[in-house]
Design a protein around this motif. Sequence first.
Motif, PDB file in Angstrom:
ATOM      1  N   LEU A   1       4.592   8.269   1.982  1.00  0.00           N
ATOM      2  CA  LEU A   1       5.076   9.124   3.061  1.00  0.00           C
ATOM      3  C   LEU A   1       4.921   8.443   4.419  1.00  0.00           C
ATOM      4  O   LEU A   1       5.836   8.478   5.253  1.00  0.00           O
ATOM      5  CB  LEU A   1       4.317  10.450   3.052  1.00  0.00           C
ATOM      6  CG  LEU A   1       4.602  11.415   1.903  1.00  0.00           C
ATOM      7  CD1 LEU A   1       3.638  12.587   1.948  1.00  0.00           C
ATOM      8  CD2 LEU A   1       6.035  11.909   1.943  1.00  0.00           C
TER       9      LEU A   1
ATOM     10  N   ALA B   1       9.218   9.352  -9.697  1.00  0.00           N
ATOM     11  CA  ALA B   1       8.653   9.102  -8.368  1.00  0.00           C
ATOM     12  C   ALA B   1       8.419   7.613  -8.146  1.00  0.00           C
ATOM     13  O   ALA B   1       8.661   7.097  -7.042  1.00  0.00           O
ATOM     14  CB  ALA B   1       7.340   9.874  -8.215  1.00  0.00           C
TER      15      ALA B   1
ATOM     16  N   ILE C   1      10.010   8.780   1.314  1.00  0.00           N
ATOM     17  CA  ILE C   1       9.419  10.098   1.534  1.00  0.00           C
ATOM     18  C   ILE C   1       9.533  10.958   0.278  1.00  0.00           C
ATOM     19  O   ILE C   1       8.595  11.690  -0.086  1.00  0.00           O
ATOM     20  CB  ILE C   1      10.071  10.773   2.746  1.00  0.00           C
ATOM     21  CG1 ILE C   1       9.725  10.006   4.030  1.00  0.00           C
ATOM     22  CG2 ILE C   1       9.639  12.223   2.874  1.00  0.00           C
ATOM     23  CD1 ILE C   1      10.415  10.532   5.270  1.00  0.00           C
ATOM     24  N   SER C   2      10.663  10.862  -0.429  1.00  0.00           N
ATOM     25  CA  SER C   2      10.836  11.642  -1.658  1.00  0.00           C
ATOM     26  C   SER C   2       9.852  11.199  -2.734  1.00  0.00           C
ATOM     27  O   SER C   2       9.228  12.033  -3.409  1.00  0.00           O
ATOM     28  CB  SER C   2      12.276  11.508  -2.159  1.00  0.00           C
ATOM     29  OG  SER C   2      13.205  11.981  -1.197  1.00  0.00           O
ATOM     30  N   GLY C   3       9.712   9.885  -2.914  1.00  0.00           N
ATOM     31  CA  GLY C   3       8.754   9.390  -3.904  1.00  0.00           C
ATOM     32  C   GLY C   3       7.325   9.768  -3.551  1.00  0.00           C
ATOM     33  O   GLY C   3       6.547  10.180  -4.420  1.00  0.00           O
TER      34      GLY C   3
ATOM     35  N   ALA D   1       6.343  12.365  -1.748  1.00  0.00           N
ATOM     36  CA  ALA D   1       6.175  13.810  -1.919  1.00  0.00           C
ATOM     37  C   ALA D   1       6.021  14.172  -3.389  1.00  0.00           C
ATOM     38  O   ALA D   1       5.221  15.055  -3.745  1.00  0.00           O
ATOM     39  CB  ALA D   1       7.367  14.547  -1.307  1.00  0.00           C
ATOM     40  N   MET D   2       6.747  13.493  -4.279  1.00  0.00           N
ATOM     41  CA  MET D   2       6.618  13.765  -5.711  1.00  0.00           C
ATOM     42  C   MET D   2       5.247  13.349  -6.225  1.00  0.00           C
ATOM     43  O   MET D   2       4.631  14.056  -7.033  1.00  0.00           O
ATOM     44  CB  MET D   2       7.719  13.038  -6.475  1.00  0.00           C
ATOM     45  CG  MET D   2       9.102  13.614  -6.272  1.00  0.00           C
ATOM     46  SD  MET D   2      10.347  12.843  -7.319  1.00  0.00           S
ATOM     47  CE  MET D   2       9.814  13.401  -8.948  1.00  0.00           C
TER      48      MET D   2
ATOM     49  N   VAL E   1      14.414   8.046   3.222  1.00  0.00           N
ATOM     50  CA  VAL E   1      14.509   9.237   2.370  1.00  0.00           C
ATOM     51  C   VAL E   1      13.922   8.952   0.990  1.00  0.00           C
ATOM     52  O   VAL E   1      13.190   9.780   0.420  1.00  0.00           O
ATOM     53  CB  VAL E   1      15.981   9.685   2.262  1.00  0.00           C
ATOM     54  CG1 VAL E   1      16.144  10.773   1.207  1.00  0.00           C
ATOM     55  CG2 VAL E   1      16.479  10.195   3.607  1.00  0.00           C
ATOM     56  N   PHE E   2      14.199   7.776   0.417  1.00  0.00           N
ATOM     57  CA  PHE E   2      13.652   7.422  -0.890  1.00  0.00           C
ATOM     58  C   PHE E   2      12.130   7.332  -0.843  1.00  0.00           C
ATOM     59  O   PHE E   2      11.433   7.811  -1.751  1.00  0.00           O
ATOM     60  CB  PHE E   2      14.243   6.095  -1.367  1.00  0.00           C
ATOM     61  CG  PHE E   2      15.555   6.239  -2.072  1.00  0.00           C
ATOM     62  CD1 PHE E   2      15.621   6.705  -3.372  1.00  0.00           C
ATOM     63  CD2 PHE E   2      16.744   5.899  -1.440  1.00  0.00           C
ATOM     64  CE1 PHE E   2      16.824   6.842  -4.032  1.00  0.00           C
ATOM     65  CE2 PHE E   2      17.954   6.027  -2.083  1.00  0.00           C
ATOM     66  CZ  PHE E   2      18.007   6.496  -3.391  1.00  0.00           C
TER      67      PHE E   2
ATOM     68  N   SER F   1       2.762  15.998  -5.087  1.00  0.00           N
ATOM     69  CA  SER F   1       2.937  17.314  -5.689  1.00  0.00           C
ATOM     70  C   SER F   1       2.599  17.333  -7.167  1.00  0.00           C
ATOM     71  O   SER F   1       2.204  18.374  -7.699  1.00  0.00           O
ATOM     72  CB  SER F   1       4.377  17.800  -5.490  1.00  0.00           C
ATOM     73  OG  SER F   1       5.290  16.894  -6.096  1.00  0.00           O
TER      74      SER F   1
ATOM     75  N   LEU G   1      11.769   6.017  -7.363  1.00  0.00           N
ATOM     76  CA  LEU G   1      12.166   6.271  -5.966  1.00  0.00           C
ATOM     77  C   LEU G   1      11.386   5.382  -5.005  1.00  0.00           C
ATOM     78  O   LEU G   1      11.945   4.835  -4.047  1.00  0.00           O
ATOM     79  CB  LEU G   1      11.941   7.742  -5.623  1.00  0.00           C
ATOM     80  CG  LEU G   1      12.813   8.770  -6.362  1.00  0.00           C
ATOM     81  CD1 LEU G   1      12.400  10.176  -5.983  1.00  0.00           C
ATOM     82  CD2 LEU G   1      14.287   8.550  -6.055  1.00  0.00           C
TER      83      LEU G   1
ATOM     84  N   GLY H   1       7.555   5.726   4.799  1.00  0.00           N
ATOM     85  CA  GLY H   1       8.870   6.269   5.128  1.00  0.00           C
ATOM     86  C   GLY H   1       8.992   6.636   6.590  1.00  0.00           C
ATOM     87  O   GLY H   1      10.039   6.410   7.219  1.00  0.00           O
TER      88      GLY H   1
END
Length: 221
Positions: A126, A10, A175-177, A179-180, A172-173, A183, A13, A129
Amino acid sequence: MACCTLQMVALLLGSIGMVGTFTVTLMPQWKVSAFTGNNIIVFEKIWEGLWMVCVSHINKYQCKFYGSLLALPPALEASRGLMCTACGLSAVTFLIAIAGMKCITWPVSNEQMKSKILLAAGGIFLLTGVIVLIPVSLVANNIIRDFYNPVNPLARKHELGAALYLGWITSVFLISGGAMFCSFCHCAEKSGGYRYSSPASHRLNKPEDVRRKPLSVNTYV
C-alpha cells in the motif's frame, strides 16, 4: 484452499505492480512534446523522462542522458528518489509476501507468523502504491498547468506521456494487492487455529482415561 487462492491473486497483483514500477521508472515517455515548425516538412517529437530525453525526427530516433545532476530541477530529482524507493520496496515486499504465503512452507511454517508477514507485506505494498502515485500525479499536474499557461510558447508545451498512464495503473495494482493481503491475513489465523488444537486434550476428558479410586469396603464382625 480458497484463502490460498486469494493470496495467490494478491501476489500476482503485487508482482504486476512491481514490474510496472520498474518499467515506469525507466521509460522516457513522461513528457511528450509534439509540435510543427514553420516548415511543414519538419516534424519533431520530444520525449522527456526521469533519466533521459529522446528526440524523434522523421525516421531518426536519438536519446541522451541528462548531463549534470546538479542542473536538474528539484521536481525531477524528487521524482527520481521516490520512484527508486518504490522499486526497492516493491522488490523486497514481493519476496516477503512469498515467505508469508500459506501454500509455501519454507522458510516460515508457523501460521501465526505467516499472518503477520502477510500483514506487513500488504502494508508495504500500500505504501509503495502511494509512493508511485505521488511523482506521477505531480508531473501530470505540472504538465497540465504549463499547457494552459498562455505565457509559455508552443514549443515548450507538453502532453501527458504513456509512462504517466502506466504509473497510475501500476499504483492501482500495488494498492489492490496490498489491500487483499491485509484483508485476507486473518483468514490464515482462523484456519491455523484448528491446526494447533491437539487431539490429546480431547482424549483426557474421556471417561475411560479417568482413573477411579477403589472403593473401600469396611467389614464388621
